[in-house]
Write a protein that holds these residues in place. Structure first.
Motif, PDB file in Angstrom:
ATOM      1  N   LEU A  76       0.946  -1.071   0.008  1.00 33.50           N
ATOM      2  CA  LEU A  76       0.062  -0.003   0.091  1.00 33.50           C
ATOM      3  C   LEU A  76       0.779   1.242  -0.002  1.00 33.50           C
ATOM      4  N   CYS A  77       1.833   1.122   0.912  1.00 33.28           N
ATOM      5  CA  CYS A  77       2.770   2.417   0.957  1.00 33.28           C
ATOM      6  C   CYS A  77       3.608   2.771  -0.416  1.00 33.28           C
ATOM      7  N   HIS A  78       4.041   1.524  -0.749  1.00 27.76           N
ATOM      8  CA  HIS A  78       4.865   1.565  -2.115  1.00 27.76           C
ATOM      9  C   HIS A  78       3.949   2.355  -3.376  1.00 27.76           C
ATOM     10  N   ASP A  79       2.666   1.574  -3.313  1.00 24.66           N
ATOM     11  CA  ASP A  79       1.823   2.219  -4.390  1.00 24.66           C
ATOM     12  C   ASP A  79       1.376   3.779  -4.182  1.00 24.66           C
ATOM     13  N   LEU A  80       1.401   4.146  -3.063  1.00 25.32           N
ATOM     14  CA  LEU A  80       1.197   5.551  -2.659  1.00 25.32           C
ATOM     15  C   LEU A  80       2.627   6.743  -2.596  1.00 25.32           C
ATOM     16  N   GLY A  81       3.642   5.788  -3.085  1.00 25.89           N
ATOM     17  CA  GLY A  81       4.775   6.353  -3.056  1.00 25.89           C
ATOM     18  C   GLY A  81       5.495   6.875  -1.722  1.00 25.89           C
ATOM     19  N   ILE A  82       5.217   6.273  -0.705  1.00 23.93           N
ATOM     20  CA  ILE A  82       5.652   6.843   0.609  1.00 23.93           C
ATOM     21  C   ILE A  82       6.527   5.340   1.235  1.00 23.93           C
ATOM     22  N   THR A  83       6.890   5.527   2.473  1.00 22.35           N
ATOM     23  CA  THR A  83       7.406   4.203   2.976  1.00 22.35           C
ATOM     24  C   THR A  83       7.041   3.871   4.156  1.00 22.35           C
ATOM     25  N   LEU A  84       6.755   2.760   4.703  1.00 26.05           N
ATOM     26  CA  LEU A  84       6.260   2.356   5.912  1.00 26.05           C
ATOM     27  C   LEU A  84       6.747   2.922   7.117  1.00 26.05           C
ATOM     28  N   GLU A  85       8.087   3.123   7.244  1.00 25.22           N
ATOM     29  CA  GLU A  85       8.813   3.642   8.259  1.00 25.22           C
ATOM     30  C   GLU A  85       8.431   5.014   8.588  1.00 25.22           C
ATOM     31  N   ASP A  86       8.100   5.606   7.439  1.00 26.47           N
ATOM     32  CA  ASP A  86       7.631   6.991   7.767  1.00 26.47           C
ATOM     33  C   ASP A  86       6.031   7.337   7.489  1.00 26.47           C
ATOM     34  N   THR A  87       5.554   6.451   7.868  1.00 24.92           N
ATOM     35  CA  THR A  87       3.898   6.534   7.788  1.00 24.92           C
ATOM     36  C   THR A  87       3.362   5.755   9.066  1.00 24.92           C
ATOM     37  N   ALA A  88       2.158   6.337   9.638  1.00 20.55           N
ATOM     38  CA  ALA A  88       1.175   5.849  10.428  1.00 20.55           C
ATOM     39  C   ALA A  88      -0.055   5.731   9.755  1.00 20.55           C
ATOM     40  N   MET A  89      -0.599   4.649   9.524  1.00 16.47           N
ATOM     41  CA  MET A  89      -1.814   4.320   8.823  1.00 16.47           C
ATOM     42  C   MET A  89      -2.927   3.490   9.523  1.00 16.47           C
ATOM     43  N   LEU A  90      -4.080   3.917   9.541  1.00 13.22           N
ATOM     44  CA  LEU A  90      -5.117   3.397   9.983  1.00 13.22           C
ATOM     45  C   LEU A  90      -6.093   2.876   9.088  1.00 13.22           C
ATOM     46  N   PHE A  91      -6.900   1.799   9.219  1.00 18.68           N
ATOM     47  CA  PHE A  91      -7.711   0.845   8.145  1.00 18.68           C
ATOM     48  C   PHE A  91      -8.912   0.604   8.597  1.00 18.68           C
ATOM     49  N   THR A  92      -9.859   0.801   7.735  1.00 20.86           N
ATOM     50  CA  THR A  92     -11.258   0.961   7.923  1.00 20.86           C
ATOM     51  C   THR A  92     -12.212   0.231   6.694  1.00 20.86           C
ATOM     52  N   GLY A  93     -13.431  -0.003   7.046  1.00 19.07           N
ATOM     53  CA  GLY A  93     -14.368  -0.274   6.062  1.00 19.07           C
ATOM     54  C   GLY A  93     -15.186   0.739   5.506  1.00 19.07           C
ATOM     55  N   ALA A  94     -14.979   1.798   6.220  1.00 17.78           N
ATOM     56  CA  ALA A  94     -16.019   3.116   6.036  1.00 17.78           C
ATOM     57  C   ALA A  94     -15.109   3.649   4.723  1.00 17.78           C
ATOM     58  N   ASP A  95     -16.206   4.267   3.890  1.00 18.14           N
ATOM     59  CA  ASP A  95     -15.703   5.099   2.891  1.00 18.14           C
ATOM     60  C   ASP A  95     -15.204   6.354   3.139  1.00 18.14           C
ATOM     61  N   VAL A  96     -13.888   6.506   2.714  1.00 15.07           N
ATOM     62  CA  VAL A  96     -13.006   7.552   3.258  1.00 15.07           C
ATOM     63  C   VAL A  96     -13.450   9.042   2.543  1.00 15.07           C
ATOM     64  N   ASP A  97     -14.328   8.561   1.351  1.00 14.90           N
ATOM     65  CA  ASP A  97     -15.033  10.071   0.553  1.00 14.90           C
ATOM     66  C   ASP A  97     -15.855  10.813   1.615  1.00 14.90           C
ATOM     67  N   ASN A  98     -16.210   9.854   2.706  1.00 21.09           N
ATOM     68  CA  ASN A  98     -17.399  10.416   3.655  1.00 21.09           C
ATOM     69  C   ASN A  98     -16.686  11.092   4.715  1.00 21.09           C
ATOM     70  N   ILE A  99     -15.224  11.197   4.553  1.00 22.72           N
ATOM     71  CA  ILE A  99     -14.572  11.671   5.731  1.00 22.72           C
ATOM     72  C   ILE A  99     -15.020  13.183   6.253  1.00 22.72           C
ATOM     73  N   CYS A 100     -15.220  13.427   7.425  1.00 14.06           N
ATOM     74  CA  CYS A 100     -15.422  14.750   8.273  1.00 14.06           C
ATOM     75  C   CYS A 100     -14.503  15.334   9.030  1.00 14.06           C
ATOM     76  N   ILE A 101     -14.109  16.632   8.507  1.00 11.54           N
ATOM     77  CA  ILE A 101     -12.969  17.324   8.948  1.00 11.54           C
ATOM     78  C   ILE A 101     -13.388  18.631   9.754  1.00 11.54           C
ATOM     79  N   VAL A 102     -13.077  18.537  10.773  1.00 10.20           N
ATOM     80  CA  VAL A 102     -13.734  19.754  11.891  1.00 10.20           C
ATOM     81  C   VAL A 102     -12.459  20.366  12.567  1.00 10.20           C
ATOM     82  N   CYS A 103     -12.333  21.515  12.381  1.00 11.80           N
ATOM     83  CA  CYS A 103     -11.246  22.237  13.219  1.00 11.80           C
ATOM     84  C   CYS A 103     -11.657  23.397  14.079  1.00 11.80           C
ATOM     85  N   ASP A 104     -10.928  23.591  14.949  1.00 13.27           N
ATOM     86  CA  ASP A 104     -11.299  24.752  15.850  1.00 13.27           C
ATOM     87  C   ASP A 104      -9.925  25.052  16.673  1.00 13.27           C
TER      88      ASP A 104
END
Length: 241
Positions: A76-104
């Motif tokens: 997965l990391c190789h496909d994204l052009g990044i390295t596993l060592e430089d990455t923290a990744m979560l995994f989900t069955g939820a559609d990430v197109d529905n991600i909600c971003i809230v800032c304050d």
């Protein structure tokens, strides 16, 4: 295909990337930092990374992912052009197109919560609902929903503050479950407190130092407020009416 997402923090870029694995479509929400950040992940523990993300794989891939998780992460990391060592990744069955971003924030401190959620098949009241394996047959897995929270800030969080963030975020998520009256998938007569696979990444910044994020602090209050709001929004976006 890549769609840029505004994170609202200086030196932080976000994107939702549509790609593929073994012929199956994938979606990954990926956050990139100008310089390495210290993170605390319920998947990887403490780590210094250049990227954090939330990966969605279709149900057809879940058997492979569970059996070959380390290989999947590397590819997965190789496909994204990044390295596993430089990455923290979560995994989900939820559609990430529905991600909600809230800032304050307040004064010079900013917080941003990036949340995906699904609760139909895996909501539970922890410690009351009995534990069970997600595997129902060799290579076949239940449709497991989850709530993933990536919490970013421009503030420099101490190690203790990062650890305390997990409590603040979890309490805030549970408030969202209570307010929406999310019931246990295993015992609908009782209120759920979360799902059995919820995960969190907390990302510290390079700005003002914060050593505590409990409810008596502005940091904790702000963090909890945006997480509660984001979890509610993510659940409502992902669940059919």
């Amino acid at each position: 295909m890549k769609r840029n997402v505004d994170i609202g923090l200086e030196g932080v870029r976000g994107a939702i990337i549509h790609h593929a694995f073994n012929g199956h479509p994938l979606k990954t929400f990926l956050v990139t930092f100008e310089t390495k950040r210290k993170v605390l992940s319920t998947q990887d523990g403490f780590k210094e990374v250049k990227f954090v993300g939330n990966n969605h794989a279709p149900q057809e891939l879940w058997g492979y992912v569970h059996k070959h998780f380390d290989e999947y992460r590397l590819r997965l990391c190789h496909d994204l052009g990044i390295t596993l060592e430089d990455t923290a990744m979560l995994f989900t069955g939820a559609d990430v197109d529905n991600i909600c971003i809230v800032c304050d924030g307040y004064r010079d401190v900013r917080f941003c919560a990036c949340i995906t959620a699904g609760v139909r098949t895996n909501a539970q009241r922890i410690g009351v609902d009995k534990a069970s394996s997600v595997e129902i047959d060799e290579g076949k897995f239940e449709n497991i929903d989850t709530v993933n929270v990536i919490l970013l800030t421009n503030a420099h969080l101490s190690g203790g503050a990062m650890a305390r963030s997990l409590i603040t975020i979890t309490e805030a998520k549970t408030i969202a479950f209570q307010d929406l009256d999310i019931r246990s998938s295993y015992n609908p007569a009782i209120q759920a407190t979360g799902t059995g696979t919820d995960s969190i990444i907390v990302v510290g910044g390079l700005g003002p130092k914060i050593t505590f994020v409990g409810g008596h602090t502005l940091a904790g209050e702000t963090m909890a407020r945006i997480v509660t709001h984001g979890v509610k929004e993510a659940i409502l976006k992902s669940e059919p009416s």
